[in-house]
Scaffold this motif. Structure first.
Motif, PDB file in Angstrom:
ATOM      1  N   GLY A   1       0.793  -1.215   0.000  1.00 13.99           N
ATOM      2  CA  GLY A   1       0.000   0.000   0.000  1.00 13.99           C
ATOM      3  C   GLY A   1       0.829   1.269   0.000  1.00 13.99           C
ATOM      4  O   GLY A   1       0.273   2.383   0.027  1.00 13.99           O
TER       5      GLY A   1
ATOM      6  N   SER B   1      -5.014   5.866  -2.797  1.00 13.64           N
ATOM      7  CA  SER B   1      -4.574   4.771  -1.933  1.00 13.64           C
ATOM      8  C   SER B   1      -4.997   3.399  -2.433  1.00 13.64           C
ATOM      9  O   SER B   1      -4.501   2.378  -1.951  1.00 13.64           O
ATOM     10  CB  SER B   1      -5.097   4.975  -0.515  1.00 13.64           C
ATOM     11  N   GLN B   2      -5.914   3.363  -3.402  1.00 15.24           N
ATOM     12  CA  GLN B   2      -6.352   2.090  -3.984  1.00 15.24           C
ATOM     13  C   GLN B   2      -5.701   1.810  -5.333  1.00 15.24           C
ATOM     14  O   GLN B   2      -5.957   0.769  -5.940  1.00 15.24           O
ATOM     15  CB  GLN B   2      -7.874   2.099  -4.133  1.00 15.24           C
TER      16      GLN B   2
END
Length: 224
Positions: free
Chosen positions: A13, A88-89
């Motif tokens: 991430g 963030s995805q």
């Protein structure tokens, strides 16, 4: 004048940016990151305010495209800007205004988006995306692989003089924030050297910050 790549590691991430420019201190104006939110590169004739504005909008729930568009519209002079965004995805967006300098190009890839202006060739950006997608290692290594691929494909139309590498993870501060503000030759190579020197110490600096009682030795006189 500038080429950059914003990227995300699907496993950790982490979010990051690598960037280089013919201008001095590109790392002071163009890369903007926020842990668990996103990363933005604002370049060409840059407006640094776009970075935090877009990150604020991402944090409030906007998509990368909507956040970018709102920030550009609210500030005017969008025709002079070049912006890339990743959230963030791993969703991305990019924009290049009609007044962007010289030969310019932008391309989104898997967990990344690259863009540049005053390029020697559009292939520079394609090489960056391909290199990021194919590179092994952690996010900083993959971002730097993209920068080296850009130079191998021709880089800017003229010499580059500054470069920067920034990465955020779970913490609110960047775990990597390295800059070469001016080099007469090969700032990307100098940035790579900085990363190779910093990489073995990265986790020590995190430990020192979070729990000083477990901090490794600083290796300076008087530190026992």
């Amino acid at each position: 004048m500038t080429f950059s790549i914003v990227g995300r590691c699907a496993e950790t991430g982490m979010l990051g940016i690598a960037i280089s420019s013919s201008s001095i201190a590109v790392g002071a104006r163009c890369p903007w990151l926020r842990a668990a939110v996103g990363a933005v590169s604002t370049q060409n004739i840059t407006l640094p305010a776009l970075g935090p504005q877009i990150l604020d909008l991402l944090e409030s729930g906007s998509s990368p495209a909507a956040a970018m568009r709102q920030a550009l519209d609210s500030n005017g002079y969008g025709q002079f800007r070049q912006v890339t965004v990743i959230d963030s995805q791993g969703a991305t967006a990019h924009f290049t205004g009609s007044e962007a300098l010289g030969l310019n190009h932008a391309r989104a890839g898997e967990q990344c988006v690259a863009a540049g202006n005053l390029l020697s060739s559009p292939k520079v950006i394609d090489a960056m995306v391909d290199a990021f997608e194919q590179a092994d290692g952690g996010l900083p290594d993959r971002l730097l692989a993209a920068m080296h691929a850009a130079m191998a494909a021709g880089g800017e139309a003229g010499p580059v003089h500054s470069a920067a590498l920034s990465v955020v993870g779970d913490l609110i501060w960047p775990v990597v924030d390295l800059r070469v503000d001016w080099a007469d030759n090969d700032p990307i190579g100098e940035l790579d050297k900085l990363w190779r020197a910093y990489e073995p110490q990265l986790h020590d600096y995190v430990t020192r910050a979070l729990d000083p009682t477990k901090a490794p030795s600083y290796g300076v006189p008087g530190d026992e």
